[in-house]
Design an enzyme around this catalytic site. Structure first.
Site, mmCIF file in Angstrom:
data_model
loop_
_atom_site.group_PDB
_atom_site.id
_atom_site.type_symbol
_atom_site.label_atom_id
_atom_site.label_comp_id
_atom_site.label_asym_id
_atom_site.label_seq_id
_atom_site.Cartn_x
_atom_site.Cartn_y
_atom_site.Cartn_z
ATOM 1 N N ASP A 315 5.286 -5.162 1.401
ATOM 2 C CA ASP A 315 5.623 -3.755 1.651
ATOM 3 C C ASP A 315 5.029 -3.240 2.961
ATOM 4 O O ASP A 315 5.375 -2.150 3.424
ATOM 5 C CB ASP A 315 5.146 -2.879 0.483
ATOM 6 C CG ASP A 315 5.881 -3.232 -0.802
ATOM 7 O OD1 ASP A 315 6.992 -3.777 -0.718
ATOM 8 O OD2 ASP A 315 5.331 -2.964 -1.889
ATOM 9 N N ARG A 346 15.206 -3.877 4.696
ATOM 10 C CA ARG A 346 14.112 -3.506 5.620
ATOM 11 C C ARG A 346 14.085 -4.360 6.881
ATOM 12 O O ARG A 346 13.375 -4.012 7.823
ATOM 13 C CB ARG A 346 12.766 -3.520 4.888
ATOM 14 C CG ARG A 346 12.605 -2.323 3.963
ATOM 15 C CD ARG A 346 11.252 -2.286 3.252
ATOM 16 N NE ARG A 346 11.164 -1.091 2.419
ATOM 17 C CZ ARG A 346 10.318 -0.934 1.408
ATOM 18 N NH1 ARG A 346 9.476 -1.903 1.097
ATOM 19 N NH2 ARG A 346 10.304 0.188 0.717
HETATM 20 O O1 SPQ Z 1 9.216 0.029 -6.911
HETATM 21 P P1 SPQ Z 1 9.937 -0.394 -5.674
HETATM 22 O O2 SPQ Z 1 11.009 0.606 -5.353
HETATM 23 O O3 SPQ Z 1 10.497 -1.790 -5.763
HETATM 24 O O4 SPQ Z 1 8.854 -0.347 -4.492
HETATM 25 C C1 SPQ Z 1 8.405 -1.260 -3.481
HETATM 26 C C2 SPQ Z 1 7.788 -0.352 -2.337
HETATM 27 O O5 SPQ Z 1 8.015 -0.559 -1.155
HETATM 28 O O6 SPQ Z 1 7.049 0.542 -2.727
HETATM 29 C C3 SPQ Z 1 9.474 -2.209 -2.923
HETATM 30 F F1 SPQ Z 1 10.450 -1.665 -2.373
HETATM 31 O O7 SPQ Z 1 7.277 -2.030 -3.946
HETATM 32 C C4 SPQ Z 1 7.353 -3.116 -4.876
HETATM 33 C C5 SPQ Z 1 6.980 -4.409 -4.177
HETATM 34 O O8 SPQ Z 1 7.801 -4.695 -3.097
HETATM 35 C C6 SPQ Z 1 6.388 -2.819 -5.994
HETATM 36 C C7 SPQ Z 1 6.024 -4.012 -6.798
HETATM 37 C C8 SPQ Z 1 5.321 -3.832 -8.087
HETATM 38 O O9 SPQ Z 1 4.742 -2.763 -8.340
HETATM 39 O O10 SPQ Z 1 5.320 -4.800 -8.896
HETATM 40 C C9 SPQ Z 1 6.277 -5.300 -6.379
HETATM 41 C C10 SPQ Z 1 7.014 -5.595 -5.130
HETATM 42 O O11 SPQ Z 1 8.358 -5.885 -5.453
HETATM 43 P P2 SPQ Z 1 8.828 -7.365 -5.879
HETATM 44 O O12 SPQ Z 1 10.317 -7.263 -6.017
HETATM 45 O O13 SPQ Z 1 8.427 -8.234 -4.744
HETATM 46 O O14 SPQ Z 1 8.195 -7.706 -7.131
#
Ligand code: SPQ
Length: 428
Positions: A315, A346
């Site tokens: 992120d 992104r």
């Molecule tokens: O919740 P959301 O919308 O997916 O938020 C993001 C962010 O940038 O705040 C991603 F867009 O964070 C995710 C992160 O990329 C939050 C997260 C978690 O809380 O488990 C894990 C990550 O996503 P992923 O798909 O890699 O598991």
């Protein structure tokens, strides 16, 4: 909403207390709801995403009282969740929908979930496929690929699942279903991702086994209410770390930042690039480690970011891309195709918006190539409804030598409602 951002800033100085971690705030509500007893949460993030999680669990019959960043959740165990009479709206939050699908898969009732236009584009088969394999009935647009999604849960079977991508959300959804399944559920990750769910299972009195990249839970565990203190969000701190590193004459201290090793890739990369970053007052014994961070400008050099590092800073890549525009040399970001399925693609949004401000940056299939030493100028930019893109552009504006106008600024409140108040505190 459109806003004129502050540009040509001479220095940033002062200290900030970074708001609560978004990932941990979501999970504190979810675990409070599925545990038995009254869970209290302090330093809860009052960003829109986490408020969506509260609203969804209230619709599932859970009593949740929130006063600013203090929350009380009266949990009655998994079996206390009730069939909702309304659609569950997750807003912009991928974490809410994916983790809730894991919880709802084990519940013997019907629920339907939807979100905003960005959520409607984000892939859900990564969770719906394994949850169906465990026994849940899930349907949705394009055969369960996209929202709206409906789930009729029931008895689940534990299984072993090899994650096709590094995703904490998918891992967490399967573990939350696994806590309700027969036998043992094991998730094998390709690279280690954030482990807040595993830590929280233990914090709520449950058992989880971690063996290398394999994470296992036994079904039928009962979780007990507890107190959760949410550390500051390193993903929010990242914007001010980079700001302090690139605005001349700055000195910024960020207090109480969560330093879970599965999230600290930004610190490792900044140090590798030559940042003057100092870690102090470390508290490593808590459920989630925290520390204070102080940052000053320094000469920065390019780097390559790839492989197992990517999930540790996924992120932060938009703001790291901005940092790389100010380093000497060519920075390469690889193995980051997951960036394409976030709130926006992104890779595309970072490249397009930074180019508008004069950066030399190229998109690749799995990341970006950033040419350092760019002077940024003014321009009209857009968050495209993505909070992290909006904040990255606000930091870029600080070093731009002309007026920067940001469209769709309101997206920032998803994860950092007080972002501009904090930025202004450092400018004045
Ligand atoms: O919740 P959301 O919308 O997916 O938020 C993001 C962010 O940038 O705040 C991603 F867009 O964070 C995710 C992160 O990329 C939050 C997260 C978690 O809380 O488990 C894990 C990550 O996503 P992923 O798909 O890699 O598991």
């Amino acid at each position: 909403m459109t806003t004129v951002l502050t540009s040509q800033v001479k220095k940033l100085s002062g200290e900030l207390s970074i708001p609560g971690d978004k990932s941990i705030s979501h999970r504190s509500i979810m675990f409070g709801a599925i545990a038995k007893g009254t869970t209290t949460v302090s330093n809860f993030l009052t960003g829109e995403d986490c408020l969506s999680t509260i609203a969804c669990f209230q619709k599932l019959g859970v009593t949740i009282n929130q006063q600013e960043n203090f929350v009380e959740i009266i949990g009655k165990g998994f079996e206390g969740l009730k069939e909702p009479t309304e659609l569950l709206n997750v807003g912009n939050s991928g974490t809410t929908i994916r983790l809730m699908l894991g919880i709802l898969s084990g519940r013997p009732f019907f629920a339907a979930l939807e979100g905003d236009a960005s959520i409607a584009k984000r892939p859900m088969t990564r969770v719906t496929d394994p949850l169906r394999e465990m026994g849940a009935s899930i349907d949705g647009r394009v055969n369960g690929k996209f929202t709206p999604i409906s789930v009729r849960g029931g008895s689940l079977n534990g299984f072993t699942y090899e994650l096709p991508m590094a995703s904490a959300q998918v891992k967490s959804a399967i573990l939350l279903a696994g806590l309700q399944a027969s036998g043992t559920t094991t998730v094998i990750e390709p690279s280690r991702t954030r482990d807040h769910t595993e830590r929280m299972i233990r914090q709520f009195g449950g058992e989880v086994t971690i063996d290398g990249l394999a994470v296992s839970v036994k079904g039928g565990q009962s979780l007990k209410a507890t107190h959760v203190h949410v550390p500051g969000d390193i993903s929010s701190a990242a914007f001010f770390l980079v700001a302090g590193a690139i605005v001349p004459n700055s000195e910024v201290t960020l207090r109480n930042v969560g330093l879970n090793p599965s999230r600290t890739g930004i610190i490792d990369v900044m140090v590798d690039m030559g940042a003057d970053l100092h870690v102090s007052s470390e508290e490593l014994e808590a459920a989630e480690p925290v520390a204070d961070l102080t940052i000053k400008p320094s000469s920065l050099r390019a780097t390559t970011i790839e492989g197992d590092m990517i999930p540790r800073l996924i992120d932060e890549l938009p703001i790291i891309a901005l940092l790389a525009t100010q380093a000497e040399g060519i920075t390469v970001i690889k193995d980051a195709e997951e960036l394409k399925v976030k709130e926006t693609n992104r890779i595309d949004t970072v490249v397009h918006e930074l180019k508008t401000l004069g950066a030399k940056i190229e998109a690749t299939d799995d990341g970006m190539i950033i040419y350092g030493g760019s002077k940024l100028h003014g321009g009209r930019v857009n968050s495209h409804g993505d909070h992290r893109i909006g904040m990255m552009l606000a930091i870029a504006s600080l070093i731009s030598d002309g007026e920067v106008i940001l469209e769709n600024e309101e997206a920032i409140s998803v994860s950092y409602p007080m972002f501009f108040a904090h930025l202004n505190k450092l400018i004045n």
